[in-house]
Design a protein around this motif. Structure first.
Motif, PDB file in Angstrom:
ATOM      1  N   GLY A 322      -2.423  16.857  16.356  1.00 13.13           N
ATOM      2  CA  GLY A 322      -1.956  15.743  15.557  1.00 13.13           C
ATOM      3  C   GLY A 322      -2.829  15.523  14.328  1.00 13.13           C
ATOM      4  N   LEU A 323      -2.350  14.637  13.436  1.00 12.93           N
ATOM      5  CA  LEU A 323      -3.065  14.359  12.181  1.00 12.93           C
ATOM      6  C   LEU A 323      -2.874  12.891  11.823  1.00 12.93           C
ATOM      7  CD1 LEU A 323      -4.563  15.470   9.622  1.00 12.93           C
ATOM      8  CD2 LEU A 323      -2.285  15.771   8.604  1.00 12.93           C
ATOM      9  N   LEU A 324      -3.977  12.225  11.463  1.00  9.16           N
ATOM     10  CA  LEU A 324      -3.916  10.845  10.986  1.00  9.16           C
ATOM     11  C   LEU A 324      -3.713  10.871   9.475  1.00  9.16           C
ATOM     12  CD1 LEU A 324      -4.153   7.903  11.968  1.00  9.16           C
ATOM     13  CD2 LEU A 324      -6.583   7.999  11.325  1.00  9.16           C
ATOM     14  N   VAL A 325      -2.570  10.361   9.029  1.00  8.64           N
ATOM     15  CA  VAL A 325      -2.193  10.426   7.617  1.00  8.64           C
ATOM     16  C   VAL A 325      -2.480   9.086   6.956  1.00  8.64           C
ATOM     17  CG1 VAL A 325      -0.312  10.834   5.991  1.00  8.64           C
ATOM     18  CG2 VAL A 325      -0.376  12.092   8.153  1.00  8.64           C
ATOM     19  N   GLU A 326      -3.319   9.107   5.936  1.00  6.54           N
ATOM     20  CA  GLU A 326      -3.638   7.882   5.207  1.00  6.54           C
ATOM     21  C   GLU A 326      -2.621   7.650   4.092  1.00  6.54           C
ATOM     22  OE1 GLU A 326      -7.571   7.787   3.739  1.00  6.54           O
ATOM     23  OE2 GLU A 326      -8.530   8.027   5.703  1.00  6.54           O
ATOM     24  N   THR A 327      -2.110   6.382   3.999  1.00 10.23           N
ATOM     25  CA  THR A 327      -1.245   5.974   2.894  1.00 10.23           C
ATOM     26  C   THR A 327      -1.806   4.682   2.317  1.00 10.23           C
ATOM     27  OG1 THR A 327       0.257   4.498   4.104  1.00 10.23           O
ATOM     28  CG2 THR A 327       0.692   6.878   4.260  1.00 10.23           C
ATOM     29  N   PRO A 328      -1.385   4.280   1.129  1.00 12.36           N
ATOM     30  CA  PRO A 328      -1.874   3.008   0.559  1.00 12.36           C
ATOM     31  C   PRO A 328      -1.501   1.792   1.408  1.00 12.36           C
ATOM     32  CG  PRO A 328      -0.879   4.376  -1.142  1.00 12.36           C
ATOM     33  CD  PRO A 328      -0.563   5.017   0.166  1.00 12.36           C
ATOM     34  N   ALA A 330      -0.794   1.994   5.148  1.00 11.51           N
ATOM     35  CA  ALA A 330      -1.257   2.045   6.537  1.00 11.51           C
ATOM     36  C   ALA A 330      -1.666   3.468   6.879  1.00 11.51           C
ATOM     37  CB  ALA A 330      -0.147   1.572   7.491  1.00 11.51           C
ATOM     38  N   GLU A 331      -2.438   3.611   7.983  1.00 13.74           N
ATOM     39  CA  GLU A 331      -2.743   4.925   8.527  1.00 13.74           C
ATOM     40  C   GLU A 331      -1.685   5.257   9.575  1.00 13.74           C
ATOM     41  OE1 GLU A 331      -6.724   4.689   9.972  1.00 13.74           O
ATOM     42  OE2 GLU A 331      -7.577   5.339   8.048  1.00 13.74           O
ATOM     43  N   LEU A 332      -1.077   6.439   9.461  1.00 14.01           N
ATOM     44  CA  LEU A 332       0.054   6.814  10.305  1.00 14.01           C
ATOM     45  C   LEU A 332      -0.280   8.079  11.091  1.00 14.01           C
ATOM     46  CD1 LEU A 332       2.820   6.327   7.586  1.00 14.01           C
ATOM     47  CD2 LEU A 332       2.052   4.652   9.287  1.00 14.01           C
ATOM     48  N   LEU A 371       5.942   3.813   9.188  1.00  8.02           N
ATOM     49  CA  LEU A 371       5.470   2.745   8.309  1.00  8.02           C
ATOM     50  C   LEU A 371       6.254   1.462   8.575  1.00  8.02           C
ATOM     51  CD1 LEU A 371       3.395   2.355   6.039  1.00  8.02           C
ATOM     52  CD2 LEU A 371       5.179   2.928   4.399  1.00  8.02           C
ATOM     53  N   SER A 372       7.543   1.603   8.868  1.00  4.36           N
ATOM     54  CA  SER A 372       8.369   0.439   9.206  1.00  4.36           C
ATOM     55  C   SER A 372       7.893  -0.192  10.500  1.00  4.36           C
ATOM     56  CB  SER A 372       9.830   0.863   9.335  1.00  4.36           C
ATOM     57  OG  SER A 372      10.635  -0.231   9.742  1.00  4.36           O
ATOM     58  N   ASN A 373       7.540   0.658  11.466  1.00  3.83           N
ATOM     59  CA  ASN A 373       7.067   0.125  12.740  1.00  3.83           C
ATOM     60  C   ASN A 373       5.739  -0.590  12.603  1.00  3.83           C
ATOM     61  OD1 ASN A 373       9.300   1.164  14.023  1.00  3.83           O
ATOM     62  ND2 ASN A 373       8.293   3.107  14.556  1.00  3.83           N
ATOM     63  N   GLU A 374       4.981  -0.226  11.551  1.00  9.15           N
ATOM     64  CA  GLU A 374       3.719  -0.909  11.295  1.00  9.15           C
ATOM     65  C   GLU A 374       3.948  -2.259  10.628  1.00  9.15           C
ATOM     66  OE1 GLU A 374       0.542  -0.100  11.920  1.00  9.15           O
ATOM     67  OE2 GLU A 374       1.099   1.708  13.029  1.00  9.15           O
ATOM     68  N   GLY A 375       5.238  -2.565  10.337  1.00  6.79           N
ATOM     69  CA  GLY A 375       5.541  -3.821   9.664  1.00  6.79           C
ATOM     70  C   GLY A 375       5.385  -3.739   8.170  1.00  6.79           C
ATOM     71  N   GLU A 376       5.345  -2.514   7.646  1.00  2.55           N
ATOM     72  CA  GLU A 376       5.148  -2.362   6.207  1.00  2.55           C
ATOM     73  C   GLU A 376       6.368  -1.809   5.501  1.00  2.55           C
ATOM     74  OE1 GLU A 376       2.743  -3.411   4.452  1.00  2.55           O
ATOM     75  OE2 GLU A 376       1.412  -4.010   6.069  1.00  2.55           O
ATOM     76  N   ALA A 377       7.057  -0.880   6.136  1.00  2.00           N
ATOM     77  CA  ALA A 377       8.135  -0.229   5.394  1.00  2.00           C
ATOM     78  C   ALA A 377       9.104   0.461   6.328  1.00  2.00           C
ATOM     79  CB  ALA A 377       7.552   0.796   4.413  1.00  2.00           C
ATOM     80  N   GLY A 378      10.257   0.827   5.796  1.00  2.00           N
ATOM     81  CA  GLY A 378      11.296   1.594   6.477  1.00  2.00           C
ATOM     82  C   GLY A 378      12.352   1.939   5.462  1.00  2.00           C
ATOM     83  N   ASP A 379      13.209   2.861   5.767  1.00  2.00           N
ATOM     84  CA  ASP A 379      14.237   3.289   4.814  1.00  2.00           C
ATOM     85  C   ASP A 379      15.532   2.538   5.096  1.00  2.00           C
ATOM     86  OD1 ASP A 379      15.870   4.509   3.048  1.00  2.00           O
ATOM     87  OD2 ASP A 379      15.706   6.533   3.888  1.00  2.00           O
ATOM     88  N   ASP A 380      16.020   1.780   4.111  1.00  2.00           N
ATOM     89  CA  ASP A 380      17.267   1.040   4.318  1.00  2.00           C
ATOM     90  C   ASP A 380      18.496   1.821   3.888  1.00  2.00           C
ATOM     91  OD1 ASP A 380      17.251   1.025   1.597  1.00  2.00           O
ATOM     92  OD2 ASP A 380      17.400  -1.158   1.361  1.00  2.00           O
TER      93      ASP A 380
END
Length: 733
Positions: A322-328, A330-332, A371-380
């Protein structure tokens, strides 16, 4: 003495008996009508062509249709200007109707709709070629013309019934076809549509479903049949032709393609792609000959081509960690299961390099969901990543991920962009890699296939390079798609600014300009197709039909090159097992079924129209000594010229005597690399002479061509290139 109208007829003195006005009067009148129609149609086509060229080019489909119409008009105009009245091949009269039916290279009507010429490929023209005295197909008589510079210089009549004999007919000791065989050769093959024989015509008009094998020895007209069949199928087969499936014609070598280049245009077809197997691969022209017979054999196997699939699959393995991916935002976490889901998202059959974009987009979608599950984003679904913490444009997330060097590094190692030359070179420089991809190879064979410089390509490598390129796709495709997306985005941004300015300036109160913002108008406003500048590979396929001449030489690996370009498996396969330089012990069915053909039909040509009896009497024992069951065709004519045997020191004198006694024609010296070609005398190897024909052939030291099957075939092929004279010279210089 009655004066003969010679508008189209220009008969020499020895044909005076044919100058009887009652024999040619009706033809003269018909030729005059053809001339008037040609003049009117040529002028009309020229006007239409000028109008289309002056018209605006248009964009997208409109521009494509305009260009296609210009090509169609230009092709028709070239054909009319090229042939004039000699578009007419001949005529026939049926037992039911005394009115002659005239056959042409193309169909032609006058301004009143009266049929002047029936296209030679039309069903109504079939009796002209297929009628025999056993099966007259309702004909009373048939006439064929020979044209020179727009004038009839000879014609031949055949009669099939007593009524035909009683009508106006000029009978000859020789048929039109046999007489034409005695003519001198030229650097270009002439189409012989006017003298197609019944056995050849049946093959030309056969259906295109599956593979049709045309098997025949030297001089049986295999190449004539192949070329005319291509023209016929383009005319008659609904799957082929303009704006439908295209046709590929594959020849053995470039001298052959140059020799036959004029035939298809003379039959009214200019859209057929012609090539050699070398032309299918970018490295083909520079590829050297492979001198090790065992290396050649191994690379010719279908199993070697199949090794390309596991070779590519090794570079499509999802990371196991696995890999921890950093974004502005959240970390995913990308786990092994996420990698596997993304790597399985590529559409089946998509080339490796193009599927890479699909896998990347799947990764973006997976991370957008996280990102959506983190409460930050999702694709609508509208290009926005929406979540409880606020919306993030999906394009912004995509850019952020592209800038993540750690993610990009892991992805690039797991699914790299690959070039075909790198992949194949790796096979021949890394023994472990080759053995893993082709486990059926022995250790000794793996070592044999390794080489110091794996990128020095040989002809045997071409099928592997071709298979690798088709499996990998273009490594630049992703970059071009990205550039295209950027161009479209910039165009949309510019158009949005223009629309905003128009709306701001809309003072009439109607608000109609706001319609420009509607989504369904965007393809009209922005022509995305016009922004894509990508020259297509005309030989990449797919093709609806492929014609292969000298097909007996193809290896299993080479057949794969062609099958991959014709999904329908619709082929015309022309060859002679007795002319296979490396032997051909199987049947055609066995050979073709092994490489993937299923629906196979066989047609045989057994009459040698080209090679005189004198030459075949010398050539037949040569091939029978090596191949007792060789299909040696029966010659139908004699030149009356015995084969000359002499010493190599006589070469120059033989050639000089021939030149002095013949103002036209082509000769060939085969087997003397020190002899330099002249405008009328070619110098070729036995291999490059295959498929060609010459008035005089001089073989120099034929025993030096080699031993076994290859040597016998080279001697047999070289001898049967002669249409008039053969000289065989032996001894040391």
């Amino acid at each position: 003495m009655t004066q003969v109208n010679t508008t189209a007829f220009n008969l020499p003195a020895h044909l005076a008996a044919k100058a009887d006005p009652t024999l040619i009067a009706r033809d003269e009148q018909h030729f005059a009508a053809i001339a008037r129609s040609l003049e009117a149609q040529t002028a009309d086509l020229a006007r239409h062509l000028d109008t289309h060229r002056r018209a605006p080019g248009g964009k997208g489909q409109e521009g494509v249709e305009r260009d296609a119409e210009i090509r169609r008009i230009s092709s028709r105009l070239r054909l009319l200007q090229r042939f004039s009245m000699d578009l007419c091949l001949g005529r026939f009269v049926t037992t039911d109707d005394p009115e002659p039916v005239y056959i042409g290279r193309i169909g032609l009507t006058d301004s009143d709709g009266r049929r002047l010429l029936v296209d030679w490929r039309a069903p109504a023209a079939e009796p002209f070629f297929a009628a025999t005295h056993v099966n007259t197909m309702g004909l009373a008589s048939r006439r064929r013309y020979r044209w020179t510079r727009g004038r009839v210089v000879d014609y031949w009549d055949e009669v099939f019934t007593p009524e035909g004999l009683e009508s106006n007919a000029a009978l000859d000791d020789q048929s039109a076809f046999i007489a034409s065989l005695g003519g001198s050769r030229s650097p270009k093959m002439r189409d012989v549509v006017g003298t197609i024989q019944a056995d050849q015509d049946a093959i030309i008009r056969a259906g295109s479903r599956g593979a049709l094998v045309v098997d025949g020895g030297p001089g049986t007209g295999k190449t004539v049949v192949a070329l005319h069949r291509a023209a016929y199928l383009l005319y008659a087969d609904p799957r082929l032709g303009e704006r439908r499936g295209s046709v590929l014609f594959v020849g053995p070598h470039q001298p052959y393609l140059a020799y036959v280049a004029d035939v298809l245009p003379s039959l009214g077809e200019e859209g057929v792609q012609t090539c050699t197997l070398r032309d299918l691969v970018a490295e083909g022209n520079a590829a050297a000959t492979e001198f090790d017979p065992e290396v050649t054999r191994l690379k010719s196997l279908d199993a070697m081509v199949k090794a390309i699939e596991p070779a590519v699959a090794m570079y499509e393995q999802p990371p196991a960690e696995g890999l921890l991916v950093e974004t502005p935002w959240a970390e995913l976490w990308l786990g092994p299961a996420d990698w596997a889901d993304a790597f399985g998202a590529g559409e089946p059959g998509t080339p490796h390099n193009e599927a890479r974009d699909q896998v990347w987009e799947a990764l973006v979608a997976i991370l957008a969901g996280k990102l959506s599950n983190e409460g930050e984003a999702g694709d609508d679904g509208d290009g926005w990543a929406d979540g409880e913490g606020g919306g993030v444009p999906l394009e912004l997330l995509r850019r952020a991920l592209l800038q993540n060097t750690e993610l990009a590094g892991v992805f690039n190692r797991a699914w790299p962009l690959f070039d075909a030359t790198i992949l194949v070179a790796n096979l021949f420089s890394a023994p472990g890699y080759l053995h893993a991809c082709a486990p059926w190879l022995t250790d000794d064979q793996v070592r044999l296939l390794q080489r110091p410089d794996p990128r020095v390509w040989t002809e045997s490598d071409l099928p592997l390079l071709d298979a690798a390129r088709q499996r990998l796709g273009d490594p630049q495709a992703s970059r071009r798609r990205a550039a295209h997306r950027a161009a479209v985005a910039a165009e949309r941004e510019q158009m949005a600014r223009v629309v905003d300015e128009l709306i701001a300036a809309d003072d009439d109160g109607t608000g109609l300009v706001t319609m420009l913002r509607q989504t369904d108008l965007q393809p009209v406003i922005i022509d995305e197709g016009a922004l894509a500048e990508n020259d297509p590979d005309l030989l990449a396929g797919p093709f609806a039909h492929i014609v292969v001449d000298e097909a007996q030489e193809l290896t299993d690996a080479q057949w794969r090159m062609l099958l991959s370009r014709c999904p329908s498996r619709s082929f015309t396969i022309v060859g002679d097992r007795a002319q296979a330089r490396h032997g051909f012990t199987e049947s055609w069915d066995e050979r073709l079924e092994r490489v993937g053909f299923r629906d196979i039909a066989l047609a045989s040509l057994n009459i040698n129209y080209r090679t005189p009896l004198e030459v075949m009497a010398e050539a037949e024992p040569v091939i029978r000594a090596a191949l007792p069951d060789a299909n040696v065709p029966t010659s139908v004519r004699s030149s009356g010229i015995p084969v000359v045997h002499g010493h190599v020191s006589e070469l120059d004198s033989i050639l000089q005597r021939w030149l002095a006694g013949h103002d036209d024609g082509i000769a060939c010296v085969i087997g003397d690399p020190s002899f330099n070609s002249t405008p009328r005398i070619r110098s070729l190897t036995p291999e490059l002479a295959k498929g060609l024909e010459f008035d005089l052939v001089v073989l120099v030291d034929p025993e030096g061509f080699g031993t076994g099957i290859e040597g016998a075939v080279d001697r047999y092929v070289s001898m049967t290139r002669a249409t008039q004279r053969l000289a065989i010279l032996t001894g040391a210089r």
